[in-house]
Design an enzyme around this catalytic site. Structure first.
Site, short mmCIF file in Angstrom:
data_model
loop_
_atom_site.label_atom_id
_atom_site.label_comp_id
_atom_site.label_asym_id
_atom_site.label_seq_id
_atom_site.Cartn_x
_atom_site.Cartn_y
_atom_site.Cartn_z
N TYR A 28 0.82 -1.22 0.00
CA TYR A 28 0.00 0.00 0.00
C TYR A 28 0.85 1.26 0.00
O TYR A 28 0.33 2.36 0.22
CB TYR A 28 -0.92 0.01 1.22
CG TYR A 28 -1.90 -1.14 1.29
CD1 TYR A 28 -2.08 -2.02 0.23
CD2 TYR A 28 -2.65 -1.36 2.44
CE1 TYR A 28 -2.96 -3.07 0.32
CE2 TYR A 28 -3.55 -2.41 2.52
CZ TYR A 28 -3.70 -3.26 1.46
OH TYR A 28 -4.59 -4.31 1.55
N LYS A 62 4.49 -14.53 4.00
CA LYS A 62 4.51 -15.49 2.89
C LYS A 62 5.95 -15.61 2.40
O LYS A 62 6.24 -15.52 1.20
CB LYS A 62 3.57 -15.03 1.77
CG LYS A 62 3.25 -16.12 0.75
CD LYS A 62 2.54 -17.33 1.35
CE LYS A 62 2.20 -18.34 0.26
NZ LYS A 62 1.74 -19.62 0.83
N ASP A 119 -1.71 -18.06 4.28
CA ASP A 119 -2.81 -18.93 3.93
C ASP A 119 -3.16 -19.86 5.10
O ASP A 119 -4.34 -20.09 5.40
CB ASP A 119 -2.51 -19.73 2.65
CG ASP A 119 -1.09 -20.29 2.61
OD1 ASP A 119 -0.29 -19.97 3.51
OD2 ASP A 119 -0.79 -21.03 1.67
N ASP A 145 -4.33 -6.37 6.78
CA ASP A 145 -5.62 -5.83 6.34
C ASP A 145 -6.63 -6.96 6.12
O ASP A 145 -7.76 -6.93 6.61
CB ASP A 145 -5.40 -5.04 5.06
CG ASP A 145 -6.62 -4.25 4.64
OD1 ASP A 145 -7.59 -4.15 5.43
OD2 ASP A 145 -6.62 -3.70 3.51
N ASP A 182 -10.01 -8.21 8.83
CA ASP A 182 -11.42 -8.27 8.44
C ASP A 182 -11.98 -9.68 8.59
O ASP A 182 -13.15 -9.86 8.95
CB ASP A 182 -11.60 -7.78 7.00
CG ASP A 182 -11.67 -6.26 6.92
OD1 ASP A 182 -11.53 -5.61 7.97
OD2 ASP A 182 -11.86 -5.72 5.81
#
Length: 341
Positions: A132, A179, A212, A236, A240
């Site tokens: 971002y 990751k 994951d 992020d 959520d």
């Protein structure tokens, strides 16, 4: 100096901020509040200004900022939202996003197994780097051979300080989520900084998961998590997901902090929700819980705990807005919480 600067913003932002300010006022703490109600989409459409230098100066003159919501569909493809949110993040170096996740009542959880409903964790998200950061661009735009590149930016300084913040936040364990097996360069940096941070905090248990696997385990074993620390984009997404497990984003508060300066921006994460704006049915609880984070940040721990207990009591009694199964309006739900203080 104002104790709190307030940007109500767009959509349901002014509605839920009204609830939060009513809560703060009910405690009689005498906090000075500076409301910047001109910052928003209407001004941006008229003047092309999202957040001016004078606005930033007013925010800087306070101890913290409460933000309702920013965004409107007709401005989705402009720089408006980034010009407000990222300007505040970068101007005050709010590198630590703090997302507490707590299941306030069993009936709100989508999880079938009661043993898996003991969800009470914090997601710490790096807030100024990663995907971002806005570095990248397009080559041969709008052609059949267009190339789009977004850079995943990670610095040793940025990664190290967010890891240290996560350890400072933890009660029993910090779980690094990344990751690194697929994103080699940034992954190597995070892993090296992680090893050094763990050495600096030997009394805190540690765990590492790929993103994951972490998403899966948040659903299958949510009770195991204490503090999750992750990059901007991974944090992020996971925050959520965790909010959904705890009853939805209508109950999700957040803070973006600079632990060194002590400045923070506090906002509910539900966004401006233009589809329900002005109907009086927006859930105020996320903003009330955000106000609790703000009060605790300013040293008012008793009032923060009372707010959280009052929200929990209102949910247990079914005194909620329709998204949580109740029938109350925004103002009625707010009054229910205030009555329970």
């Amino acid at each position: 100096m104002a104790a709190i600067s307030v940007i109500p913003g767009d959509g349901i932002g002014p509605e839920v901020v009204e609830s939060a300010l009513g809560l703060v006022d009910a405690f009689g703490l005498g906090l000075d509040v500076d409301v910047l109600d001109h910052v928003g989409a209407e001004r941006y459409r008229r003047e092309g200004v999202a957040l001016g230098e004078a606005d930033l100066a007013r925010v800087a003159a306070s101890g913290a900022v409460l933000l309702g919501a920013i965004g409107r569909p007709d401005l989705e493809h402009t720089g408006y939202v980034r010009d407000v949110l990222l300007e505040l993040r970068y101007a005050f170096d709010l590198y630590a996003n703090y997302r507490p996740v707590r299941l306030w009542h069993d009936r709100l959880s989508p999880l079938r197994d009661p043993a898996r409903r003991a969800l009470d964790c914090v997601i710490v998200r790096e807030n100024t780097e990663g995907l971002y950061s806005g570095i990248g661009g397009n080559l041969r735009a709008s052609s059949d051979h267009e190339v789009a590149v977004d850079a995943d930016v990670n610095t040793r300084h940025g990664v190290s300080r967010i890891l240290d913040f996560a350890f400072a936040t933890a009660r029993r364990e910090v779980c690094l989520v990344d990751k690194a097996n697929a994103v080699r360069a940034g992954g190597r940096l995070w892993q090296e900084c992680w090893r050094r941070a763990a050495e600096r905090h030997p009394d805190t248990a540690t765990r590492h998961l790929y993103v994951d696997a972490a998403a899966m385990k948040l659903v299958t074993e949510p009770e195991r998590f204490d503090v999750i620390v992750a990059s901007n984009s991974h944090g992020d997404i996971l925050s959520d997901l965790a909010a959904a497990l705890a009853g939805g984003i209508g109950l999700a508060p957040s803070a973006s902090l600079n632990p060194e300066s002590g400045f923070g921006m506090f906002e509910p994460v539900h966004g401006s929700a233009p589809d329900i704006a002005g109907r009086g049915v927006a859930n105020p609880f996320a903003c009330l819980l955000t106000a609790a984070l703000l009060l605790r940040h300013l040293g008012h721990d008793t009032e923060a705990a009372a707010t959280e207990a009052a929200v929990a009591g209102s949910i247990a009694a079914g005194r909620t807005t329709p998204d949580l199964g109740g029938t109350l309006s925004t103002r009625e739900a707010t009054r229910a919480v205030l009555a329970a203080l």
